[in-house]
Design a protein around this motif. Structure first.
Motif: not given
Length: 194
Positions: A35, A38-41, A120-121, A123-125
């Motif tokens: 994840l 795909f989610l972090f630049d 991960v989660i 930070t993004h959701l």
């Protein structure tokens, strides 16, 4: 569903139960890595979530852990035992472990879960979804209203600490202390019973 899960757990040896626990957390780390790609630049964006701010780690993480542990101890003392019943899983996990192994289990759980759910989660959701997913992933607590409420509130609490500090090391330390100290308490109580 709860009875089926309890039956499966009863059929496992202690070694199989411990292996499943470690494999689950290896899978969580692998999921975090996939994840994260795909989610972090870039990697540096992810690694900025780990800051060695010792005072924050020790004071904020330690204080948060102390609050949770004191609440759990109070609940164990005042509430009926059925409120804490997770089907005997925690007792099975911790009763047969040595103290160094409880340390390793608590550390692996804290690292893998905090990287995935906060790093991960969340930070993004955001806080809401990461906390809800964290609570639901702790499947065995779904069948006991008190444990489910407890894990949900705990998840929001740890998520809020991450929001305030923006430092995964603080939440990893808090999560580790909670699991390590409560794991020792579960071991001692389990050994006293039988």
């Amino acid at each position: 569903m709860k009875n089926k899960q309890a039956e499966i757990i009863k059929q496992l040896t202690d070694k199989e139960l411990h292996m499943n626990l470690f494999l689950t957390h290896i899978i969580l780390l692998m999921l975090s890595a996939v994840l994260g790609i795909f989610l972090f630049d870039n990697q540096s964006q992810f690694f900025k979530l780990f800051r060695f701010q010792y005072w924050n780690i020790l004071f904020i993480g330690g204080s948060a852990a102390a609050i949770v542990i004191l609440f759990d101890l109070l609940a164990m003392k005042l509430l009926p035992e059925s409120y804490q019943d997770d089907g005997g899983v925690n007792e099975r996990i911790f009763k047969s472990l040595s103290y160094p192994m409880i340390f390793l289990v608590a550390l692996s759980v804290a690292i893998s879960e905090e990287i995935l759910f906060r790093g991960v989660i969340q930070t993004h959701l955001g806080l809401f979804w990461s906390s809800l997913i964290f609570a639901v992933v702790h499947f065995r607590y779904l069948f006991n209203w008190f444990l489910f409420l407890n894990i949900t509130v705990l998840s929001f609490f740890i998520g809020l600490i991450f929001e305030l500090t923006d430092n995964l090391l603080v939440t990893v330390f808090a999560h580790f202390l909670i699991d390590f100290i409560l794991g020792i308490i579960v071991k001692i109580r389990g050994n006293d019973k039988g």
